[in-house]
Design an enzyme around this catalytic site. Structure first.
Site, PDB file in Angstrom:
ATOM      1  N   SER A  67       0.836  -1.165  -0.018  1.00 47.13           N
ATOM      2  CA  SER A  67      -0.085  -0.090  -0.040  1.00 47.13           C
ATOM      3  C   SER A  67       0.884   1.223   0.024  1.00 47.13           C
ATOM      4  O   SER A  67       0.268   2.358  -0.012  1.00 47.13           O
ATOM      5  CB  SER A  67      -1.004  -0.168   1.392  1.00 47.13           C
ATOM      6  N   ASN A 106      -1.738  -2.374  13.830  1.00 51.17           N
ATOM      7  CA  ASN A 106      -2.987  -2.299  13.611  1.00 51.17           C
ATOM      8  C   ASN A 106      -3.552  -0.752  14.357  1.00 51.17           C
ATOM      9  O   ASN A 106      -4.245  -0.174  13.874  1.00 51.17           O
ATOM     10  CB  ASN A 106      -3.764  -3.333  14.609  1.00 51.17           C
ATOM     11  N   THR A 158     -41.291  24.722  -8.576  1.00 47.75           N
ATOM     12  CA  THR A 158     -41.433  23.250  -8.037  1.00 47.75           C
ATOM     13  C   THR A 158     -41.546  22.370  -9.236  1.00 47.75           C
ATOM     14  O   THR A 158     -42.311  22.711 -10.145  1.00 47.75           O
ATOM     15  CB  THR A 158     -42.505  23.194  -7.128  1.00 47.75           C
ATOM     16  N   HIS A 159     -41.214  20.949  -9.194  1.00 49.22           N
ATOM     17  CA  HIS A 159     -41.397  20.179 -10.288  1.00 49.22           C
ATOM     18  C   HIS A 159     -40.844  20.713 -11.624  1.00 49.22           C
ATOM     19  O   HIS A 159     -41.231  20.436 -12.735  1.00 49.22           O
ATOM     20  CB  HIS A 159     -42.584  19.739 -10.400  1.00 49.22           C
ATOM     21  N   SER A 204     -15.644  23.784 -27.596  1.00 50.89           N
ATOM     22  CA  SER A 204     -15.885  22.535 -28.268  1.00 50.89           C
ATOM     23  C   SER A 204     -14.704  22.303 -29.388  1.00 50.89           C
ATOM     24  O   SER A 204     -14.432  23.219 -29.753  1.00 50.89           O
ATOM     25  CB  SER A 204     -17.359  22.417 -29.316  1.00 50.89           C
ATOM     26  N   LYS A 215     -19.799  27.214 -29.355  1.00 51.18           N
ATOM     27  CA  LYS A 215     -19.827  26.500 -27.929  1.00 51.18           C
ATOM     28  C   LYS A 215     -19.028  27.299 -26.691  1.00 51.18           C
ATOM     29  O   LYS A 215     -18.013  27.572 -26.646  1.00 51.18           O
ATOM     30  CB  LYS A 215     -19.549  24.765 -27.975  1.00 51.18           C
ATOM     31  N   ASN A 219     -19.155  26.012 -23.090  1.00 54.06           N
ATOM     32  CA  ASN A 219     -19.876  24.836 -21.905  1.00 54.06           C
ATOM     33  C   ASN A 219     -19.333  24.981 -20.686  1.00 54.06           C
ATOM     34  O   ASN A 219     -18.286  25.200 -20.315  1.00 54.06           O
ATOM     35  CB  ASN A 219     -19.103  23.444 -22.506  1.00 54.06           C
ATOM     36  N   GLU A 277     -20.156  20.981 -14.695  1.00 49.01           N
ATOM     37  CA  GLU A 277     -20.692  19.526 -15.060  1.00 49.01           C
ATOM     38  C   GLU A 277     -19.548  18.509 -14.157  1.00 49.01           C
ATOM     39  O   GLU A 277     -20.221  17.370 -13.886  1.00 49.01           O
ATOM     40  CB  GLU A 277     -20.626  19.504 -16.239  1.00 49.01           C
ATOM     41  N   TYR A 291      -9.305  -6.757  13.510  1.00 47.07           N
ATOM     42  CA  TYR A 291      -8.560  -6.111  12.526  1.00 47.07           C
ATOM     43  C   TYR A 291      -8.401  -7.170  11.202  1.00 47.07           C
ATOM     44  O   TYR A 291      -8.124  -8.179  11.492  1.00 47.07           O
ATOM     45  CB  TYR A 291      -6.958  -5.571  12.744  1.00 47.07           C
ATOM     46  N   LYS A 295      -8.212   3.402   2.500  1.00 42.70           N
ATOM     47  CA  LYS A 295      -7.403   4.842   2.313  1.00 42.70           C
ATOM     48  C   LYS A 295      -7.909   5.367   0.974  1.00 42.70           C
ATOM     49  O   LYS A 295      -7.880   6.343   1.177  1.00 42.70           O
ATOM     50  CB  LYS A 295      -5.946   4.311   2.826  1.00 42.70           C
TER      51      LYS A 295
END
Length: 472
Positions: free
Chosen positions: A29, A116, A161-162, A283, A289, A291, A296, A323, A331
């Site tokens: 690791s 540990n 709303t909606h 683009s 464009k 963007n 996003e 453990y 991690k």
């Protein structure tokens, strides 16, 4: 040769065969947990001081250990320390280097502890520091939003709303709604920090140790206000990471919702906001464009953080006490989440500083969709009409307007009278969007007086620091 190599491992005494090279690579690791080096060294220095204080090692040995560890710290920070996959993890890498420099003194450092409880300590030290850094990011974004709310205190926006036009609101009211979300995020993080800030060192492998260690002394050195009460829980607990990942998921969800609005509002169909060129991209094929890629990507990275939370919960759900090596997998989702949340908070705060709102378009759109219909119903309520009956009357009026291609404010008194004789000339004052907004004076409502009071309350609490909005 291989036997010698295997016996060189700290745990190699009972093994006769060398670890397969695939196992070396598979179990290592060090490629990602090396970022814990500062915390591993900090914990080891405190542990060495405690061992000397308790007479388990000599004070000279403790000084040698501390000097060696500080030298290693400088080398890692300077980028000259050599890491090897054979070291498995950051703990073994540092210990091997220490023994190479200090000999027998370094070999005594691991007395009274295990990897540990050592790794549990390192992760807690790391996370409590990173939570504070994330809190700084939350505070900066909150400050930017508050500044912007003050600047847009008179701007009217269609509320939805909606995703259908509902009622007109102030843009400042909308912005302060996101600040409320961030307030809750801050509160959750602070609460999580309290549970992270518990010292596990001294639990050893799982059962504690027979050596006369002083956990309270180490806790004071490392500024932990609390010590883990149960050694088995101390080495197996990752609840604090799961809690942090959940809190981070909520932060990202809030950022994503805000970004979704900005993405929609920046379209030609809405044209409510202009995102600075500095925070957009073009683009490769369409020259026209512009963007909203930053927004996003924040929206997209939210799913990644959710994945990290689910990955950890799935990891933990079937582990027997105490453990298990599976916990090594905690991690990467933790580190990725910390890095992602910090980056998103930072860039969103900068992007918001440079937003330009199209106030005229917002007001124009707020006037459509019969957004003052509820105001008309409440007007009838004040005339003594039961609300459900008033709702029906206004609904029929709206239907009439749709069929006649009119809006409520353009109806004549004669047309109003066909539906309810209680409607008088004063109704027109209630049908303007500005009147609608200013009438919402209930606590927490969108009326200017309520919004200004909310801003004053926040400023009085000193929450507007740090960060001022830059001119676009």
């Amino acid at each position: 040769m291989k036997d010698k190599k295997e016996r060189s491992k700290p745990w190699g005494g009972r093994f006769q065969e060398p670890t397969h090279e695939l196992v070396e690579a598979f179990t290592a690791s060090i490629s990602y947990d090396r970022r814990l080096f500062r915390y591993d060294i900090e914990g080891s220095i405190a542990h060495a001081k405690m061992l000397a204080r308790q007479g388990i090692v000599s004070r000279g040995e403790a000084r040698s250990i501390e000097t060696g560890l500080k030298d290693i710290l400088r080398e890692i920070e300077g980028g000259v320390f050599e890491f090897s996959p054979e070291d498995e993890d950051i703990h073994m890498a540092i210990e091997k280097a220490l023994i190479g420099r200090t000999g027998e003194a370094g070999a005594k450092l691991h007395t009274g502890r295990s990897r540990n409880d050592q790794v549990a300590l390192d992760v807690r030290l790391y996370l409590r520091a990173e939570i504070m850094a994330i809190l700084d990011g939350v505070a900066s974004l909150k400050a930017v939003i508050l500044d912007l709310a003050g600047e847009e205190a008179e701007t009217i926006l269609p509320g939805y709303t909606h995703l259908q036009k509902a009622q007109p609101v102030l843009l400042s009211h909308y912005l302060l709604a996101y600040r409320e979300m961030l307030d809750r995020d801050e509160s959750r993080l602070r609460d999580c920090h309290r549970r992270v800030n518990v010292m596990p060192l001294g639990a050893a492998a799982l059962a504690g140790t027979s050596l006369p260690i002083d956990r309270a002394y180490v806790a004071r050195l490392l500024r932990f206000p609390e010590i883990a009460h149960n050694s088995m829980d101390a080495v197996s607990d990752r609840d604090f990471i799961a809690e942090f990942l959940f809190d981070a998921s909520l932060i990202m969800m809030h950022l994503s919702r805000f970004c979704e609005d900005l993405i929609l509002w920046s379209t030609g169909e809405f044209h409510f906001v202009e995102i600075s060129d500095a925070f957009t991209t073009g683009s490769s094929i369409m020259p026209q464009k512009k963007n909203p890629d930053v927004a996003e990507l924040i929206r997209g990275k939210t799913g990644r953080i959710y994945g990290n939370l689910v990955a950890l919960l799935t990891l933990l759900k079937g582990l027997p006490m105490t453990y298990n090596r599976d916990l090594q997998e905690d991690k990467e989702p933790l580190f990725d989440t910390v890095d992602t949340v910090k980056a998103c908070l930072n860039i969103l705060a900068e992007m918001v500083r440079h937003l330009n709102f199209n106030r005229e378009k917002m007001v124009q759109e707020a006037q459509g969709g019969f957004s003052t219909a509820t105001d008309l119903a409440e007007y009838l309520v004040m005339k003594g009409v039961p609300f459900r009956e008033a709702h029906g009357i206004v609904g029929r009026l709206v239907r009439f307007c749709v069929d006649s291609q009119k809006d409520l404010a353009s109806l004549s008194m004669e047309e109003f009278g066909r539906f309810c004789p209680l409607i008088g000339e004063d109704v027109y004052d209630r049908l303007s969007i500005r009147s609608s907004v200013q009438s919402r004076t209930s606590y927490g409502g969108t009326a200017g007086m309520q919004v200004r009071e909310q801003i004053r309350r926040i400023e009085a609490q000193g929450r507007s620091r740090p960060g001022r909005r830059k001119a676009p």
